[in-house]
Design an enzyme around this catalytic site. Structure first.
Site, PDB file in Angstrom:
ATOM      1  N   SER A  24       0.831  -1.283   0.116  1.00 30.14           N
ATOM      2  CA  SER A  24      -0.020  -0.080  -0.075  1.00 30.14           C
ATOM      3  C   SER A  24       0.891   1.184   0.107  1.00 30.14           C
ATOM      4  CB  SER A  24      -0.816   0.037   1.099  1.00 30.14           C
ATOM      5  OG  SER A  24      -0.502  -0.213   2.209  1.00 30.14           O
ATOM      6  N   LYS A 219       7.349   4.610   2.107  1.00 27.87           N
ATOM      7  CA  LYS A 219       6.268   5.467   1.521  1.00 27.87           C
ATOM      8  C   LYS A 219       5.763   6.773   1.975  1.00 27.87           C
ATOM      9  CE  LYS A 219       6.212   2.238  -1.628  1.00 27.87           C
ATOM     10  NZ  LYS A 219       6.469   2.063  -3.240  1.00 27.87           N
ATOM     11  N   ASP A 247       9.442   7.501  -0.956  1.00 28.24           N
ATOM     12  CA  ASP A 247       8.854   7.192  -2.349  1.00 28.24           C
ATOM     13  C   ASP A 247       7.252   7.787  -1.950  1.00 28.24           C
ATOM     14  OD1 ASP A 247       7.741   6.128  -4.430  1.00 28.24           O
ATOM     15  OD2 ASP A 247       8.345   4.152  -4.174  1.00 28.24           O
ATOM     16  N   GLU A 273      11.723   9.367  -4.416  1.00 27.25           N
ATOM     17  CA  GLU A 273      11.406   8.627  -5.551  1.00 27.25           C
ATOM     18  C   GLU A 273       9.902   9.026  -6.182  1.00 27.25           C
ATOM     19  OE1 GLU A 273      12.005   4.508  -4.850  1.00 27.25           O
ATOM     20  OE2 GLU A 273      10.560   3.823  -6.313  1.00 27.25           O
ATOM     21  N   GLU A 299      10.183   3.562 -12.351  1.00 27.84           N
ATOM     22  CA  GLU A 299       9.382   2.424 -12.621  1.00 27.84           C
ATOM     23  C   GLU A 299       7.971   2.482 -13.309  1.00 27.84           C
ATOM     24  OE1 GLU A 299       8.161   2.561  -8.044  1.00 27.84           O
ATOM     25  OE2 GLU A 299       6.456   1.310  -9.196  1.00 27.84           O
ATOM     26  N   ASP A 322      12.683  -0.441 -14.798  1.00 31.74           N
ATOM     27  CA  ASP A 322      11.962  -1.798 -14.155  1.00 31.74           C
ATOM     28  C   ASP A 322      11.941  -2.917 -15.361  1.00 31.74           C
ATOM     29  OD1 ASP A 322       9.005  -2.013 -12.689  1.00 31.74           O
ATOM     30  OD2 ASP A 322       9.072  -2.963 -14.622  1.00 31.74           O
ATOM     31  N   HIS A 349      14.064  -0.627 -10.018  1.00 29.84           N
ATOM     32  CA  HIS A 349      12.609  -0.796  -9.411  1.00 29.84           C
ATOM     33  C   HIS A 349      12.574  -2.363  -9.126  1.00 29.84           C
ATOM     34  CE1 HIS A 349       8.168  -1.607  -9.554  1.00 29.84           C
ATOM     35  NE2 HIS A 349       8.546  -1.106  -8.293  1.00 29.84           N
ATOM     36  N   GLY A 351      10.249  -5.702  -6.697  1.00 27.63           N
ATOM     37  CA  GLY A 351       9.177  -5.763  -5.790  1.00 27.63           C
ATOM     38  C   GLY A 351       8.125  -6.517  -6.557  1.00 27.63           C
TER      39      GLY A 351
END
Lengths: 437, 437
Positions: A24, A219, A247, A273, A299, A322, A349, A351
């Protein structure tokens, strides 16, 4: 012996990650991490796997776009060489009718990337090498032949690219040996999701440091007061020596980014970011000029043309490639070369689903054969969903281990595919039944 | 009385235009003009029509993307007011999961535009007005409320937009009356497709002038010698007073564009359109600075953020909006306001399937309520496929007649939809049978 691509399978695979608020952030409050997944099969039984990463709804649209590319691959000789992989990339990105749907951006371009990456997985497996080694064994001329220089020549010519690659040729073997011995530095994002409470943030940040990471990421971007508190807690938890990147996931306009980062600057964030729209080259340049924190993005940058401009405009301190948004390995080689030309470090990037698995190969290839450096470079790591891959990324003591298995580490376990197929896999059927009852 | 959107139909419609080389240019040699088409139906029997224009393959991908938007519309109160149309536009473009597939670009964004435009068609019909009048009757505050200012505030704030609209409020009625009396200037592209031979080019260029057009356009960019010859023939055919624009359809890198246009400059082309990648803001600025011909672009510009930068960078002399590439009427209002802020005239892209029908409304709204001017402005006209629409664009003596029928002129004839449905409509079944025999 000729070998032909005889099968082209597309799967819509989704994981119900929104139930835990994993992933999230300020723009994406409830992602269901997903993959529009393609398998190329040859008539001799070899396989190439590739995918786009999405966050749920619309994954079926990307799957339809991948399906639209089947005629360019099915029946084609299985790609083995740089020449094969260059011509496949060209055919997938230069079809005039499909190009109209971008051009070179969004769903259709991501789909081309998935198929290009599947072809690289296949070719590397046939060569018996992981993609990073397969790339690192190619000559400068072969590597340059893989790149589409259209729209790049005002920033990077084929001759300049060749010069960069020749300059990095001495020491390739030594750097590959270093990777096998030491791996590649990683940073850790799992502590900082916006949906996590303060206690979980502090616990995970400390855990990341004790696990050997020297950089974490938080984040930010919804509420400045919350961000000041959370960044303060994280800084207190990890101490002054650990880098904390932040970010914003495209949350701000330019002036808001400048104001917000000026307020966070006392906590010494390592970079900001995605402060604003990934399309906004001039906006990123203004954010970089307007506040003290370094700027990173990439990304969601659509293609090499936008990366070119971010570098021309001096808009970024870090280029975040990415593996699965642009048109696959080929376009990422172009972006690595552009970054090398401008002397800007690449910090990939990752995840999502499988992005760590893919992008580690590109960062390692960059170290061996393009930039020749790991200085200031670090690959994102998020510890989600690796268990679904047969050759998962392995991060130990804060470093990615160099992959050793042939291919692109892209193969998802067949039982994971079967369980998470949307909407008919058992994971989703169970949820549909649960909602209905 | 509440009215609900109860039906959401999507059609994949294609016309076999490649058989005549209509629409052929330097990047698109064989387009089959197509529409991914959506019909909203209300429970009281009203309809709203919208579409994306594509050139063939991949139209099914856009159709799938439109289908993915059905949950945001089906069951919703039929939009009638600026507030309704603002909230629908917001919901279609801010869904975090679907946004990931762009963001705000490519297939998913075009699909949002089709649905937004269908909602405008529906709302204008319920108001009993053509869209240009429906828009022109809104207050400055209502118009500003329709715009998503995210990522724009460094170039245009809501207050600045309001000031532009207030400045254009006096004289709205007079300008609307002028449009009804005189129409809006058009230019003609049908002479200049690359697939046409010299004799056809000359014949059609002369025909355009005798039909009352004062501007024509030629496609260029494959072979400089051919372009010099064709532009010379066209200039001789139309004389010095008629404007001849040229269009490279993204064929060149920056240096090539500069070199090519320097060679064509003696024939006094009015503008060079799409000299390079539509993503390349800095490239367009370099082309504009490097040669004497004015620069136009926009039909493939993904969104308002890229238009903002083209204006900030002084990269274009003309902004070419497209009715069906960005997120519909709402995002085009943002672009019209940005162009007005920077004092750059808007000369809309049209052609394709139904683009003339849609974009005439936006240009006329711009004249009435935004820029307040027709000076230096002209709407593209291509005389293809209008017969498939129930309220076709009408161009007489080189001018678009102001549409009078309620709605967005977007409704395709039911028999045209049935005949051209892909792949099962009779037009395509006949071709499949022809190839098989």
């Amino acid at each position: 012996m000729s070998e032909t691509v005889s099968g082209f399978e597309v799967h819509d695979i989704r994981f119900p990650t929104s139930e835990q608020l994993d992933g999230s952030d300020a723009m994406n409050p409830d992602p269901d991490y997903s993959a529009a997944y393609v398998v190329l099969r040859t008539d001799t039984g070899a396989e190439g796997h590739g995918f786009c990463f999405t966050i749920g709804r619309g994954n079926e649209v990307v799957a339809a776009a991948i399906q639209a590319l089947s005629p360019y691959v099915t029946g084609r000789a299985a790609p083995r060489t740089a020449e094969d992989l260059a011509s496949l990339h060209h055919d997938l990105t230069h079809d005039s009718q499909l190009r109209w749907l971008g051009p070179e951006k969004g769903v259709m371009h991501m789909a081309a990337g998935a198929v290009v990456n599947a072809a690289w997985d296949l070719a590397a497996k046939r060569a018996g090498r992981p993609v990073w080694e397969f790339l690192s064994a190619m000559s400068p001329e072969e590597l340059v032949s893989l790149v589409d220089f259209r729209y790049l020549s005002d920033a990077l010519t084929p001759d300049e690219a060749l010069a960069i690659l020749y300059a990095a040729e001495p020491g390739r073997a030594e750097r590959a040996a270093l990777l096998r011995a030491e791996g590649y530095p990683a940073y850790h994002t799992s502590a900082g999701w916006l949906g996590y409470d303060d206690a979980k943030l502090v616990r995970l940040a400390k855990q990341a440091v004790s696990d050997g990471f020297t950089q974490i990421k938080l984040k930010v971007g919804v509420d400045l007061g919350d961000d000041v508190r959370r960044l303060g807690l994280a800084r207190a938890a990890v101490g002054p020596a650990v880098r904390i990147a932040v970010d914003a996931n495209q949350r701000w306009d330019v002036a808001e980014a400048v104001r917000w980062m000026a307020a966070l600057a006392p906590f010494e964030p390592y970079w900001i970011e995605e402060p604003t729209s990934p399309d906004d080259v001039l906006g990123h340049a203004a954010v970089r000029a307007g506040q003290p924190v370094k700027v990173a993005t990439g990304e969601h940058v659509a293609n090499r043309v936008v990366f070119k401009q971010l570098l021309q405009a001096g808009a970024v301190d870090f280029v975040q490639i990415d593996a699965a948004r642009v048109a696959g390995v080929n376009e990422n080689i172009a972006i690595l070369l552009l970054a090398a030309k401008y002397g800007v470090p690449v910090c990939p990037h990752a995840g999502g689903v499988g992005l760590c698995e893919l992008v580690q190969h590109l960062a390692m290839f960059d170290f061996v054969a393009v930039s020749g450096s790991r200085d200031g470079r670090v690959i994102e790591y998020v510890d989600h969903l690796h268990e679904h891959f047969t050759d998962p990324a392995v991060v130990e003591s804060g470093r990615y281990r160099a992959p050793g298995a042939p291919g692109f580490s892209a193969r998802m376990r067949p039982e994971s595919i079967a369980a998470h197929r949307y909407p008919d896999g058992p994971v989703w059927r169970a949820r549909a039944n649960g909602r209905a009852s």
